[in-house]
Write a protein that holds these residues in place. Sequence first.
Motif, PDB file in Angstrom:
ATOM      1  N   THR A 292      49.423  42.262  45.078  1.00  0.00           N
ATOM      2  CA  THR A 292      48.743  43.534  44.852  1.00  0.00           C
ATOM      3  C   THR A 292      49.165  44.614  45.838  1.00  0.00           C
ATOM      4  O   THR A 292      49.376  45.764  45.461  1.00  0.00           O
ATOM      5  CB  THR A 292      47.209  43.340  44.950  1.00  0.00           C
ATOM      6  OG1 THR A 292      46.866  42.176  44.206  1.00  0.00           O
ATOM      7  CG2 THR A 292      46.464  44.525  44.417  1.00  0.00           C
ATOM      8  N   HIS A 322      39.950  45.154  41.886  1.00  0.00           N
ATOM      9  CA  HIS A 322      41.109  45.965  42.261  1.00  0.00           C
ATOM     10  C   HIS A 322      40.666  47.390  42.593  1.00  0.00           C
ATOM     11  O   HIS A 322      41.154  47.997  43.538  1.00  0.00           O
ATOM     12  CB  HIS A 322      42.126  46.023  41.119  1.00  0.00           C
ATOM     13  CG  HIS A 322      42.997  44.803  41.027  1.00  0.00           C
ATOM     14  ND1 HIS A 322      43.539  44.184  42.130  1.00  0.00           N
ATOM     15  CD2 HIS A 322      43.438  44.103  39.962  1.00  0.00           C
ATOM     16  CE1 HIS A 322      44.276  43.153  41.736  1.00  0.00           C
ATOM     17  NE2 HIS A 322      44.227  43.078  40.424  1.00  0.00           N
ATOM     18  N   ASP A 386      48.697  43.634  35.712  1.00  0.00           N
ATOM     19  CA  ASP A 386      48.403  42.463  36.527  1.00  0.00           C
ATOM     20  C   ASP A 386      48.178  41.257  35.620  1.00  0.00           C
ATOM     21  O   ASP A 386      47.653  41.406  34.523  1.00  0.00           O
ATOM     22  CB  ASP A 386      47.146  42.729  37.360  1.00  0.00           C
ATOM     23  CG  ASP A 386      47.013  41.735  38.509  1.00  0.00           C
ATOM     24  OD1 ASP A 386      48.023  41.080  38.854  1.00  0.00           O
ATOM     25  OD2 ASP A 386      45.909  41.615  39.063  1.00  0.00           O
ATOM     26  N   GLU A 387      48.558  40.102  36.094  1.00  0.00           N
ATOM     27  CA  GLU A 387      48.365  38.858  35.331  1.00  0.00           C
ATOM     28  C   GLU A 387      48.893  39.033  33.912  1.00  0.00           C
ATOM     29  O   GLU A 387      48.210  38.753  32.934  1.00  0.00           O
ATOM     30  CB  GLU A 387      46.880  38.468  35.292  1.00  0.00           C
ATOM     31  CG  GLU A 387      46.184  38.453  36.643  1.00  0.00           C
ATOM     32  CD  GLU A 387      46.671  37.322  37.548  1.00  0.00           C
ATOM     33  OE1 GLU A 387      47.387  36.416  37.071  1.00  0.00           O
ATOM     34  OE2 GLU A 387      46.354  37.366  38.756  1.00  0.00           O
ATOM     35  N   GLY A 545      42.557  36.218  39.799  1.00  0.00           N
ATOM     36  CA  GLY A 545      42.573  37.246  40.810  1.00  0.00           C
ATOM     37  C   GLY A 545      41.403  37.396  41.768  1.00  0.00           C
ATOM     38  O   GLY A 545      41.521  38.103  42.750  1.00  0.00           O
TER      39      GLY A 545
END
Length: 682
Positions: A292, A322, A386-387, A545
Amino acid sequence: MPKPIFTEIQSKKLKKLGILNTLDLLLHLPLRYEDKTKINLIKDIRPGSMFQIEAKIISIEVTYRPRKNLIIHVSDKSGDLKLRFLHFYSSQVKQFDEGKILRVYGEIKSNAFLFEMIHPQYEFVSLDTPLKNFYSPVYPLTEGLSQKTIFKLVQKVFEKEDFINQHSDYFEDLYKKRNLPSLFEALKLIHKPSNKFEKKIFDERKSIFHQRLIYDELLAHQFFFRGQYHVNKSYRARPIKYSDDIQKSFLSNLEFKLTKKQHSVFSEIKNDLKQTYPMNRLLQGDVGSGKTVVATMAAIQIINSGYQVAFMAPTEILAMQHYEKLSSWLTNLGIRVELLIGSMGSKLKAESYERIKKGTANLVVGTHALIQEKVEFKFLGFYIIDEQHRFGVKQRFALRKNNESFKNFEPHQLMMSATPIPRTLAMSYFSDMDISIINELLPGRKSVTTKLFSNERRNEILNTINQHCLKNNQVYWVCPLVEESETLQLETAKKTFKILSNYFINHKVGLIHGRLDSDKKKEIMNQFKNNQIKILIATTVVEVGVDVPNATLMVIENAERMGLSQLHQLRGRVGRGKKESICIMLYQKKLSDLAKERLKVIYENNDGFKIAEEDLKLRGPGEFLGLKQSGLPSLIIADLERDQKLLEIVKQDADFLLKIDSKYISNHINRWHKNYQDLGRS
Ligand code: ADP
Ligand code: MG
């Protein structure tokens, strides 16, 4: 109009096998072959394989006990044999006459009392009927279509005059260079292999003719995925200038120092961003490897150059997390971080849309809500996903299209994944991207100890939980999806919550699941983060996450039902701080062999790459990548694992042809995978 080669009835049945035209028919490949090219003596045949004999009918017998059987006694010069039929018509019985000669193909069953073939294939022959000089293909069938019919139809296609023209070799020089036969020859021999060849290499699809088809299929695959890579370079993007000052002030405020690996990955990104075509990079790193912060540094640069950034995560919890982290990092650099998630309430959303449109929101963190039509960026310069493995291949391509707001210029893109992608997949499904890898643990990270407990030992766990809590550590208890039913999962989670709350009077227990609204989720996650909740019961929403370094114990229920990569992801929620951490995986007895195998892999390995490779082997690429849902066709004959070596060569060849922009590329893709076209962007 030439006469269609399939009758209407045949067409209907062939359709069930996915065969719509002659090419489909030719790509309906034999599963294996039968050797009817020689005659064996009865005395030489043995149980365990198939044999062909030629023998005279001695007598015919219909027995009724224990049930109706037709038994034909036959003999050749070396011995006698019984042929037994359990299902037969009376008309069939009449065909058999004493003295007639039969050619019989089948497997022998034998024990102390029996020496017979059950339901063999047979045909009546005369003494001078020639033997076949080719191996007989065995095709996958559907009801009402026989091997014979398919064989005949296939052979009929080859007899058509225009066949060679329709199936010409697009890249002749290449096939010559790679010593591969023509497509025509390959198909012909695969459907009717001469007995000059060894049968085994055909059965195992290792013949040069199979190689040609495998090569072609992989080539189509490369053209499609790798093709995007070359196409991408022809798009325009805003080159981004690097500012040392802002990075320095960002890094000096961080609570940690970047590792060497993080620095080096960032410089790869930095270099991409300077280009006049869009970055298209995949950042892979095991869970908790610190991706990140690297993505954030890239975002800072884009924002510093005057453009907006979107940061998309697969779940609301992750998006909120996030959002909080990025706000805390970036707000004092004068960057406005915005949250956009589905459950936010329409008024808040509308305000958010407004700021995104006006451009006052610099960095927008969110879920799928980010790619809704209503979202209009003023000048989107960069996308972070993300992911990304949670988004499926099709969505990946959909996202790339979704940038109307930035006319004439494409945003740069960075995908992140904690499910490492095995090399063969990276070379195919992900070959449209450049790849960076963070493959080291962060300093001070301890690897997690994994324990496997059968369900019967649940009570021992309560004691372990207590010990962790007494040391002021925290615990996750994960109830994974049971039988694909969210309701059942929720029930299990609620039950567990009740039991644990009653048991641990001194430690606060919390429950979080997907059905809670976002405020509630946020509240619970915050309580867990602040160490008020000690034990968090969760459905698989915590999978991706979530970052609570003080959590040192994770219990996972029904571990045997989960994908390996998913288990590894979950396990990565602990071991994030400096303390020793444990993951207890509970399983329900009795385990199948496959389940045992899988749990062994997760027990023995802490390396996400190794686990992903094993997961791929056990599940196959379709499931591994979620391709089944994506509508992408699976490979017909190629096997990424088995054909790794060939894949390397094909990749080189595909790159060459893409570079010279051969005019046959789309023809070739079409020949193999018509539905690939729908996924492209132009
Ligand atoms: P992931 O790669 O799974 O997304 P994160 O980026 O969430 O991992 O990082 C995990 C945790 O480690 C975060 O709390 C992050 O702030 C922290 N972190 C990142 N880089 C470092 C580093 N170089 N040293 C120490 N902690 C770090
Ligand atoms: Mg992450």
